[in-house]
Motif scaffolding. Structure first.
Motif, PDB file in Angstrom:
ATOM      1  N   MET B  76     -10.140 124.771  39.407  1.00  0.00           N
ATOM      2  CA  MET B  76      -8.921 124.354  40.114  1.00  0.00           C
ATOM      3  C   MET B  76      -7.897 125.484  40.033  1.00  0.00           C
ATOM      4  SD  MET B  76      -6.697 120.892  39.466  1.00  0.00           S
ATOM      5  CE  MET B  76      -5.783 121.315  37.994  1.00  0.00           C
ATOM      6  N   ASP B  77      -7.349 125.865  41.181  1.00  0.00           N
ATOM      7  CA  ASP B  77      -6.332 126.917  41.224  1.00  0.00           C
ATOM      8  C   ASP B  77      -5.013 126.284  41.674  1.00  0.00           C
ATOM      9  OD1 ASP B  77      -4.694 129.025  41.660  1.00  0.00           O
ATOM     10  OD2 ASP B  77      -6.071 130.163  42.949  1.00  0.00           O
ATOM     11  N   GLY B 147      -1.061 119.570  48.166  1.00  0.00           N
ATOM     12  CA  GLY B 147      -1.923 120.059  49.243  1.00  0.00           C
ATOM     13  C   GLY B 147      -2.316 121.512  49.060  1.00  0.00           C
ATOM     14  N   LEU B 148      -1.549 122.245  48.264  1.00  0.00           N
ATOM     15  CA  LEU B 148      -1.853 123.667  48.060  1.00  0.00           C
ATOM     16  C   LEU B 148      -2.788 123.904  46.866  1.00  0.00           C
ATOM     17  CD1 LEU B 148       1.730 125.170  48.609  1.00  0.00           C
ATOM     18  CD2 LEU B 148      -0.221 125.292  50.166  1.00  0.00           C
ATOM     19  N   VAL B 149      -3.065 122.829  46.132  1.00  0.00           N
ATOM     20  CA  VAL B 149      -3.978 122.989  44.985  1.00  0.00           C
ATOM     21  C   VAL B 149      -5.397 123.207  45.526  1.00  0.00           C
ATOM     22  CG1 VAL B 149      -4.966 121.840  42.970  1.00  0.00           C
ATOM     23  CG2 VAL B 149      -2.538 121.537  43.508  1.00  0.00           C
ATOM     24  N   GLU B 150      -6.029 124.265  45.057  1.00  0.00           N
ATOM     25  CA  GLU B 150      -7.388 124.550  45.530  1.00  0.00           C
ATOM     26  C   GLU B 150      -8.387 124.075  44.490  1.00  0.00           C
ATOM     27  OE1 GLU B 150      -7.310 128.727  46.398  1.00  0.00           O
ATOM     28  OE2 GLU B 150      -5.796 128.411  47.961  1.00  0.00           O
ATOM     29  N   ILE B 151      -9.289 123.215  44.940  1.00  0.00           N
ATOM     30  CA  ILE B 151     -10.231 122.615  43.991  1.00  0.00           C
ATOM     31  C   ILE B 151     -11.664 122.805  44.474  1.00  0.00           C
ATOM     32  CG2 ILE B 151     -11.000 120.457  42.918  1.00  0.00           C
ATOM     33  CD1 ILE B 151      -8.157 119.411  43.136  1.00  0.00           C
ATOM     34  N   ASP B 152     -12.505 123.196  43.549  1.00  0.00           N
ATOM     35  CA  ASP B 152     -13.933 123.242  43.838  1.00  0.00           C
ATOM     36  C   ASP B 152     -14.543 121.985  43.209  1.00  0.00           C
ATOM     37  OD1 ASP B 152     -16.417 123.985  44.542  1.00  0.00           O
ATOM     38  OD2 ASP B 152     -16.595 125.664  43.120  1.00  0.00           O
TER      39      ASP B 152
END
Ligand code: FES
Ligand code: FES
Lengths: 193, 809
Positions: B76-77, B147-152
Motif C-alpha cells: 500500500m502506497d 482515492g489516492l491510496v494505491e493498493i496492490d
C-alpha cells in the motif's frame, strides 16, 4: 490609477462617482457579485452566504446556520428527514445544491416552532416521536401540506407524509396530530401560522 | 431505603421475585396525557444527537472500506494521499502506535482483550473499514485522499452462504481468526447442541411427527442516525461524543485502549437516532472512535467521523439462518418434542429458548451450526430473540395446520414455563410473589381475538377468496413478554433550592420509548410531587450508568433505581421538615418548619408537605427549601443539599442464568392480510397487539412500542433483505431506495391493547416492551400469509416467493 468603468471605460476621479455612474447608466450593481454568494431568508432571518458549488442546502442549514432540525437519515433523497419548505414547497435539502437557492425563502422546524404553529404541540400530544430523529422532517412536510390544504382528509395526510421514513414506526400517530392541528388552525385556537 | 429495597440491590437473586412494594395509589404512574419530556425538543429539531455536534477546527475522518468480500493488501502506497493539501493526518495498518489486536467491539466491550486489529490488513467482507484512515479539513478532502491510496490487493476466495461454507473443501472465510474452519456456535451459547428432557422419548409419545425446512434472510437495522462520533483530545484527557447504547462500557474501553484512568475520560451521550441494539453491537463499532482518538491526539484537533448510509448497510445484519425442524405432538395439539437445527451466519443466537421459557414442552433438542462468512457480521437488533420467536411461532402454526386446529387453541394447550403446563404453575406464581390467579395468555388471546374478529374471520389455510379476487389470511402468534435481562442502573436525584422541583440526574438513556418521561412519572409518585415538577435532565457525562436497551433493559432496572432514590429523598425531605436547621441559632429563625412533629407524622402530596392529622398545617416544597435569608446579596441555603442516589443491580432472565425466573406475562399478536394471487403483493389490512406489560407506567409509550414494533416487524417480514451479488460478493442494495422499509402507506390499522396483570419482575409488576413486538410480530404475519395461500413462504415474503409458492412462477 483612477477608477475606470468596466462597461464603458470612462474614468472617474472618485470611486463613489463611478458607482453612481454604473447604477445610473448601466443599470447594474456597481460591484460584480462574487460567484457563489447567495441570499437566503431562513425562518425570517436574512443570510448572505458564500458557498462552494457542490455544497448542499442541508449542509448550509445544518452545519453553517446550526439549525439541527434538518436531519440526515438516508443521505440520498429517500427519507424526507432533511425536508425544508422552500418558497412554499417542501424540498429535500440533501438533494438541493445551496448555490441554486439564491433568494429563496426557507422554513425549518425551528421556524415553524417559533411561529407557534399548532403542529408542534399536537405532535407532542400524540407521541409522534420516538427516537425523534425523523420528527422535524415530518413536521415540516405536514406544515407544507396544511399551508396548501388547510383541511386535509386522513388519506391526503397519509399520502403527503408517505415520503417520510420513520424506522421507529410512529406512522399511526401523525395523521391524528396533523388533523388536530388543522382543526386548531381553523378554529383560530392554539396559535397562528 | 427499606430492607427489601436493600436486599434487591445487593443480592441479585432477590430480583427473582415480584416487586413487593407497589404503591397503593398511582397518580402520575399509568396516567395518560402527561406531556412527554422529550417531545418539544424532538418535534422542533432542537434535540441534539451526536451527529449534530461540531467543534471549532474539527477534522473529518474517513476510513477505507474493503471493496472485495475477502482480500489482503500486498502493498500500500499512501504517499500521494498524505501529500494532498488539507490532509492533516493519516493512519496505516502498520503504524507503530497500533496494538496488534485490541478490543474494538462495543457490545462485549467489558470482556476479552485482543479481538481485532484496529486497522486490518485483511478485509473479510465488502464494506469492512480497514487498512488506512485519513483525517482532513473536510470530508471531501479525506475522501479524495483515500482515492489516492494505491493498493496492490490479493483477492481471496470467499463464502456468502452458510451451508456452502460448512461443506468440506470450502475456502476459509477468515484464516487469521478461524484457521481451523468456518464452523462456529451461536453467541451467548457454550455448546452447539443443547438438550432439555429426553427428545427421543418425546417423539415416542407423539401421535404425529412433522418435519420441514425454513429460512429467514438477512435484514439490516437501518438506524436513522448513521454511526458517528467525535473525539477531542483535551491535552491530557479525551472528551468523546458517542452514539452508543453502552457509553459507560465504551468509556472503560477507551481508558484501557489509551492506558489512562477511566476517570480521565469524559463521554457525552446524547439523544440517539434509533439504535435498536444494532450498531452498538457490531464487531468493529469502537474502531472509528479509537482511530479518531489517535488522530486527535496527533493533530491536537477534534476529529469527527461518520459513516455513509451505504457503509452502514455493509456493517451488520441479522437473522440469516436456515432451519430444519421436527415436531412431535398429540392429536389434541399438545406438543411432546421439538428438535430443530439451525444453520446460521455468524453470529447467530439460540432458537428454541422460547419453548423453555414459555411452553410446557419438556423435550427439546436445539442444534446450532454457524458459519463464518464473507458478508457483514451478524448483530443483534430488536432483537436477538428473533430466531426464538420465529421457531415458536412456526411450530405452533404448523401443528395447528397439521391438525386443522385453531392456532390459538394450540397455544393455550402448550402454554407453560420450563416444561411445565401453566395450570401447574399457580404455586410457582405465588412463590415468586404474584397472585397466581390470572392467566396472561388466555387474557391476551381473548381480547386480541375479539379485536380482530377472529371468530368470524379465521378459516382453514388457503380457503378464502375475497370478492376483490384476493386471498384472505389470518395469522396469530404468541410468546412471553421480555422480562428484562441483566444490568445495573445508578442515578441521582436532587431538589432544586429555589422552587422545590425535582431533577433526576442520570446518563441519557433515551431510545424513543418515552423512558425519561416514565422515570419522571415514577419519581413524582414516589416523592409525592406533581409530574410537572419532576424533570429528567441528562447528566450528560456517562458516569451514572443507567441501563440503555442494549441489554434489553431500561425501565425494569432504572425504574427501581429511580424509586430507590426517590424514597430516600422523600425521607430526607421529611427529616429536614422536622429538624432544627442550625440548632445553635434559633434566634435567626432556624427552627424546624414543622417543629412539633416527627417525619412519620408528615406526608407529601402534589409537592406540599403537610401534617397527616391536620392537613391545614402545610408548606409547599418551594417554601420548605427556599433560601433562608440574604447575607449581603447572597442566598444562603437553609437546608442541606437535598440529594439522593439510587441504584439497582438486576439479575437476568435469559437462559443459562441461575434461576429459574419463570416468566408469566404473555403477548399475542394477530395479523390480517390480503394476498394478490396475480402479483404476489401482500397487503396487511389489520394488526392487533395484545401485550401483558404487567403495569404500564407510561401507556402511550407502551402503545408506541406496540404499533412501532408492528410497523418494523411487518417491514422486516415482508420486504427487508440485504442482497449480495453472488459473483462479486458486493452488497447490491445498500441504500434506502433499493432496500425498502415500510412507509406510512404500507400497513393498515394497528390496534394496541394493553393488559396489566402485574406479573412482571420490574417495578410495580412491569416488564419491558421496546424490543418484543418487532421481534414477535413477523411470525404472526408469516402465519397469516400461509393462512391466505395455503403454502408456507419464507421471509421476507417478496412477491416472487409468493408467486412461486402459488405455482405461478
Ligand atoms: S436525508 Fe434527505 S431525503 Fe433522506
Ligand atoms: S422516531 Fe425514530 S425514526 Fe422516526
Amino acid at each position: 490609477m483612477p477608477p475606470i468603468c468596466p462597461y464603458c471605460s470612462t474614468t472617474f476621479d472618485a470611486v463613489d462617482k463611478l458607482k453612481t455612474h454604473i447604477i445610473a447608466e448601466h443599470g447594474a450593481e456597481p460591484l460584480p457579485r462574487p460567484e457563489g454568494l447567495i441570499d437566503l431568508m431562513v425562518n425570517g432571518e436574512r443570510y448572505e452566504l458564500q458557498v462552494e458549488p457542490n455544497v448542499t442546502l442541508y449542509t448550509v442549514i445544518h452545519d453553517r446556520l446550526g439549525l439541527t432540525g434538518v436531519k440526515m437519515f438516508c443521505d440520498r433523497g429517500a427519507c424526507g428527514s432533511c425536508t425544508v419548505i422552500m418558497n412554499g414547497r417542501p424540498v429535500l435539502s440533501c438533494m438541493t445544491l445551496a448555490i441554486e437557492c439564491d433568494s429563496a425563502t426557507i422554513e425549518t422546524a425551528e421556524g415553524i416552532a417559533a411561529a407557534k404553529h399548532p403542529l408542534i404541540e399536537t405532535y407532542v400530544k400524540h407521541h409522534c416521536m420516538q427516537c425523534g430523529y425523523c420528527t422535524p422532517g415530518f413536521v415540516v412536510t405536514a406544515k407544507a401540506l396544511l399551508d396548501r390544504n388547510p383541511n386535509p382528509t386522513e388519506e391526503e395526510i397519509r399520502e403527503a407524509l408517505s415520503g417520510n421514513l420513520c424506522r421507529c414506526g410512529t406512522y399511526p400517530q401523525h395523521p391524528k396530530a396533523v388533523a388536530e392541528a388543522a382543526k386548531l388552525l381553523q378554529g383560530g385556537e392554539g396559535g397562528t401560522r | 431505603m427499606n430492607k427489601d429495597d436493600r436486599e434487591r440491590i445487593i443480592a441479585p437473586e432477590h430480583t427473582l421475585r415480584a416487586d413487593k412494594y407497589p404503591l397503593e395509589d398511582y397518580s402520575a404512574i399509568g396516567r395518560r396525557g402527561v406531556r412527554r419530556k422529550d417531545g418539544y425538543e424532538k418535534a422542533t429539531g432542537y434535540a441534539v444527537y451526536t451527529t449534530d455536534v461540531q467543534l471549532p477546527g474539527q477534522l473529518m475522518l474517513r476510513i477505507l472500506t474493503c471493496p472485495y468480500p475477502h482480500a489482503r493488501i500486498k502493498s500500500m502506497d499512501t504517499s500521494k494521499a498524505a501529500a494532498l493539501p488539507g490532509v492533516r493526518a493519516l493512519l496505516r495498518y502498520d503504524d507503530p502506535e497500533l496494538p496488534e489486536r485490541a478490543d474494538v467491539s462495543g457490545h462485549f466491550g467489558g470482556g476479552t482483550e485482543g479481538h481485532e486489529p484496529v486497522l486490518n490488513r485483511v478485509g473479510y467482507w465488502q464494506g469492512m473499514p480497514m487498512a488506512v484512515a485519513v483525517a482532513a479539513d473536510t470530508e471531501d478532502i479525506a475522501n479524495e485522499a483515500l482515492g489516492l491510496v494505491e493498493i496492490d490487493w490479493e483477492e481471496r476466495p470467499f463464502n456468502l452462504d452458510q451451508e456452502e461454507a460448512l461443506k468440506p473443501g470450502a475456502p476459509l472465510s477468515n484464516p487469521e481468526s478461524f484457521p481451523d474452519g468456518n464452523f462456529v456456535i451461536p453467541a451467548q451459547q457454550r455448546e452447539a447442541k443443547v438438550v432439555w428432557g429426553n427428545p427421543d422419548e418425546g417423539f415416542k409419545e407423539a401421535d404425529r411427527i412433522i418435519e420441514w425446512r425454513m429460512r429467514k434472510d438477512k435484514e439490516n437495522w437501518v438506524g436513522p442516525e448513521r454511526p458517528n462520533g467525535l473525539f477531542r483530545w483535551n491535552g491530557e484527557y479525551p472528551e468523546v461524543w458517542l452514539k452508543h447504547q453502552r457509553p459507560h462500557l465504551s468509556k472503560r474501553q477507551i481508558a484501557r485502549f489509551f492506558k489512562i484512568p477511566v476517570s480521565q475520560v469524559t463521554v457525552h451521550c446524547l439523544y440517539q437516532g434509533g439504535t435498536f441494539g444494532g450498531w452498538s453491537q457490531m464487531a468493529l463499532n469502537m474502531q472509528p472512535n479509537m482511530i479518531a482518538g489517535i488522530l486527535s491526539k496527533r493533530t491536537g484537533k477534534p476529529v469527527k467521523w461518520q459513516f455513509t448510509r451505504r457503509e452502514d448497510f455493509c456493517g451488520a445484519g441479522m437473522d440469516n439462518a436456515r432451519y430444519q425442524v421436527k415436531v412431535g405432538f398429540k392429536n389434541d395439539g399438545v406438543i411432546t418434542a421439538v428438535a430443530a437445527t439451525s444453520c446460521f451466519a455468524r453470529k447467530g443466537f439460540a432458537h428454541l429458548g422460547h419453548f423453555v421459557e414459555n411452553t410446557r414442552v419438556h423435550h427439546l433438542l436445539q442444534e446450532s451450526n454457524g458459519a463464518v462468512l464473507n458478508i457483514m457480521p451478524g448483530s443483534a437488533f430488536r432483537c436477538e430473540q428473533n430466531m426464538n420467536a420465529l421457531c415458536l411461532g412456526a411450530v405452533l402454526n404448523r401443528v395447528a395446520e397439521a391438525l386443522e386446529m385453531d392456532p390459538t387453541e394450540v397455544a393455550l394447550k402448550n402454554d407453560g414455563v420450563e416444561g411445565r403446563p401453566m395450570a401447574d404453575l399457580a404455586d410457582l406464581k405465588r412463590a415468586h410473589g404474584f397472585g397466581g390467579d390470572r392467566d396472561s395468555l388466555k387474557e391476551c388471546i381473548e381480547v386480541g381475538k375479539k379485536a380482530i374478529e377472529w371468530g368470524g374471520k379465521w378459516h382453514l389455510p388457503g380457503t378464502k377468496r375475497l370478492p376483490n379476487g384476493k386471498l384472505h389470511g389470518m395469522g396469530f402468534t404468541f410468546t412471553h413478554e421480555w422480562s428484562d435481562s441483566s444490568g445495573s442502573g445508578a442515578l441521582g436525584m436532587r431538589i432544586e433550592r429555589d422552587d422545590g422541583s425535582a431533577r433526576i440526574l442520570a446518563q441519557r438513556c433515551d431510545n424513543g420509548c418515552a423512558a425519561e418521561t416514565a422515570y419522571c412519572q415514577i419519581a413524582a409518585d414516589e416523592l409525592g410531587f406533581r409530574y410537572e415538577d419532576v424533570h429528567y435532565r441528562q447528566f450528560e457525562e456517562a458516569g451514572f450508568t443507567t441501563m440503555t436497551p442494549d441489554s434489553s433493559t431500561n425501565l425494569t432496572v432504572n425504574g427501581y433505581a429511580i424509586r430507590n432514590a426517590a424514597r430516600q429523598l422523600r425521607q430526607k425531605i421529611l427529616e429536614i421538615a422536622t429538624t432544627p436547621r442550625i440548632p445553635e441559632r434559633p434566634d435567626m429563625g432556624y427552627y424546624p418548619p414543622f417543629p412539633d412533629y416527627k417525619p412519620e407524622d408528615l406526608d407529601i402530596k402534589d409537592g406540599v408537605v403537610y401534617v397527616k392529622k391536620d392537613p391545614s398545617k402545610r408548606m409547599t416544597m418551594a417554601e420548605l427549601v427556599r433560601p433562608a435569608f440574604f447575607m449581603g446579596k447572597m442566598d444562603i441555603g437553609s437546608t442541606e443539599p437535598l440529594f439522593a442516589w439510587g441504584w439497582q443491580n438486576q439479575q437476568g432472565a435469559f437462559m443459562g442464568t441461575p434461576g429459574p425466573r419463570p416468566i408469566f406475562v404473555r403477548q399475542a399478536h394477530f395479523v390480517e392480510v390480503e394476498v394478490d394471487p396475480e402479483t404476489g403483493d401482500i397487503e396487511v389490512t389489520k394488526v392487533v397487539n395484545a401485550n401483558d406489560v404487567g403495569k404500564a407506567v407510561n401507556p402511550e409509550g407502551v402503545e408506541g412500542q406496540q404499533y412501532g414494533g408492528s410497523v418494523m416487524g411487518i417491514s422486516r417480514a415482508r420486504a427487508e433483505d440485504t442482497i449480495y451479488c453472488p459473483a462479486t460478493g458486493v452488497v447490491l442494495n445498500g441504500n434506502l431506495i433499493d432496500y425498502k422499509i415500510n412507509t406510512m402507506l404500507d400497513c393498515g390499522p394497528i390496534d394496541t391493547i394493553i393488559i396489566e396483570t402485574g406479573m412482571g419482575y420490574g417495578p410495580y409488576g412491569s416488564v419491558g416492551i421496546g424490543e418484543d413486538v418487532a421481534t414477535v410480530l413477523p411470525s404472526a404475519y408469516y402465519a397469516a400469509v400461509h393462512n391466505a395461500i395455503g403454502a408456507w413462504v419464507d421471509m421476507p415474503t417478496t412477491p416472487d416467493r409468493v408467486l412461486k409458492a402459488l405455482g405461478r412462477l
